[in-house]
Design a protein around this motif. Structure first.
Motif, PDB file in Angstrom:
ATOM      1  N   PRO A   1       0.813  -1.226   0.000  1.00 29.52           N
ATOM      2  CA  PRO A   1       0.000   0.000   0.000  1.00 29.52           C
ATOM      3  C   PRO A   1       0.840   1.266   0.000  1.00 29.52           C
ATOM      4  O   PRO A   1       0.349   2.332  -0.390  1.00 29.52           O
ATOM      5  N   LYS A   2       2.105   1.158   0.400  1.00 21.09           N
ATOM      6  CA  LYS A   2       2.984   2.322   0.424  1.00 21.09           C
ATOM      7  C   LYS A   2       3.679   2.541  -0.922  1.00 21.09           C
ATOM      8  O   LYS A   2       4.287   3.596  -1.137  1.00 21.09           O
ATOM      9  N   ALA A   3       3.602   1.533  -1.799  1.00 20.36           N
ATOM     10  CA  ALA A   3       4.240   1.645  -3.116  1.00 20.36           C
ATOM     11  C   ALA A   3       3.347   0.969  -4.148  1.00 20.36           C
ATOM     12  O   ALA A   3       3.674  -0.100  -4.668  1.00 20.36           O
ATOM     13  N   PRO A   4       2.197   1.549  -4.437  1.00 13.56           N
ATOM     14  CA  PRO A   4       1.199   0.893  -5.294  1.00 13.56           C
ATOM     15  C   PRO A   4       1.669   0.620  -6.712  1.00 13.56           C
ATOM     16  O   PRO A   4       1.079  -0.205  -7.409  1.00 13.56           O
ATOM     17  N   THR A   5       2.729   1.286  -7.177  1.00  9.66           N
ATOM     18  CA  THR A   5       3.211   1.056  -8.536  1.00  9.66           C
ATOM     19  C   THR A   5       4.287  -0.026  -8.600  1.00  9.66           C
ATOM     20  O   THR A   5       4.705  -0.415  -9.685  1.00  9.66           O
ATOM     21  N   ASP A   6       4.737  -0.513  -7.447  1.00 10.27           N
ATOM     22  CA  ASP A   6       5.751  -1.574  -7.430  1.00 10.27           C
ATOM     23  C   ASP A   6       5.134  -2.903  -7.870  1.00 10.27           C
ATOM     24  O   ASP A   6       3.924  -3.113  -7.711  1.00 10.27           O
ATOM     25  N   PRO A   7       5.951  -3.814  -8.397  1.00 13.98           N
ATOM     26  CA  PRO A   7       5.427  -5.138  -8.751  1.00 13.98           C
ATOM     27  C   PRO A   7       4.861  -5.830  -7.517  1.00 13.98           C
ATOM     28  O   PRO A   7       5.374  -5.662  -6.408  1.00 13.98           O
ATOM     29  N   PRO A   8       3.800  -6.615  -7.676  1.00 17.87           N
ATOM     30  CA  PRO A   8       3.212  -7.298  -6.523  1.00 17.87           C
ATOM     31  C   PRO A   8       4.106  -8.419  -6.020  1.00 17.87           C
ATOM     32  O   PRO A   8       4.961  -8.938  -6.749  1.00 17.87           O
TER      33      PRO A   8
END
Length: 253
Positions: free
Chosen positions: A155-162
């Motif tokens: 949630p702190k890095a929504p653009t990072d790969p899951p």
């Protein structure tokens, strides 16, 4: 329980073996004879193409963190890794029930380890040691365990790969495996794979039961206490042990 295992599978060869797509981006996988929780491990899933529910279902090889992180988790490092899930309660546990309905997988391995507490050799003070045993097929074929997986977005890095993560189902031990540990990983024979992986099915309770035939193919041997430390790795960990060396304190993580 299954908290440590060995694998020599590489994703490219596994993809050919299972007629699957290798989505790891790795042509070769180094063998790991001491896989521990939080390690990245190979899994087999079956999915439609992303965003196309009408596309054919294909088996896919993916690498996931061993230790399931529920989608609702705030931080994957705040609690102990969920590397096992009890098959008897998996349908009702919040951490696993969604994955059981929608995200099931296979976890390939050569074999797994369990430990027994035994008297230390030559010790008269009543001290005990952890003695490792290795379970694998007598014919050397790969074993596929029933697993669940999850997708976690930071949630702190929504653009990072899951983060993809997985857990291995366990059940009460049967036959000769009950002599080693009260729990065992749930081995899935090939005739259950398609039904277990089917992304359009919610699964079926009959799939979550031990296969007596699969268990009968498993052989057990005592192995080197060097496997007790995750710092040790190599094929020598699988060599039969004569039992004269004292076991060491087990360190799972």
């Amino acid at each position: 329980m299954c908290g440590r295992y060995a694998t020599t599978a590489d994703p490219a060869a596994l993809a050919v073996e299972l007629d699957a797509v290798n989505e790891t981006g790795e042509p070769v996988e180094s063998a790991n004879y001491n896989v521990a929780p939080t390690t990245g491990v190979l899994t087999v899933v079956a999915r439609h193409d992303h965003g196309d529910a009408d596309s054919p279902v294909r088996r896919r090889i993916r690498r996931m963190r061993w230790g399931l992180v529920p989608a609702y988790a705030k931080d994957p490092g705040r609690s102990a890794p969920l590397f096992n899930a009890r098959s008897e309660t998996v349908a009702t546990k919040p951490s696993f029930r969604t994955s059981l309905r929608h995200k099931r997988c296979l976890v390939p391995m050569d074999g797994w380890y369990e430990w027994q507490t035994e008297p230390a050799p030559g010790d008269t003070a009543g001290r005990a040691v952890k003695v490792p045993y290795y379970m694998s097929r007598g014919d050397g074929q790969r074993i596929f365990m029933a697993g669940l997986w999850s997708v976690w977005h930071d949630p702190k890095a929504p653009t990072d790969p899951p983060l993809l993560s997985t857990t291995i189902l366990t059940t009460d031990s049967v036959d000769q495996l009950a002599n080693v540990h009260e729990r065992m990983p749930l081995i899935l024979p090939p005739d259950r794979w398609d039904a277990w992986l089917d992304p359009d099915s919610l699964g079926h309770p009959d799939l979550i039961r031990p296969s007596l035939e699969a268990v009968a193919a498993v052989e057990i041997r005592r192995v080197s206490p060097k496997v007790n430390s995750v710092r040790n790795n190599g094929p020598d960990l699988l060599a039969p042990d004569d039992g004269e060396r004292a076991g060491e304190q087990i360190s799972l993580l």
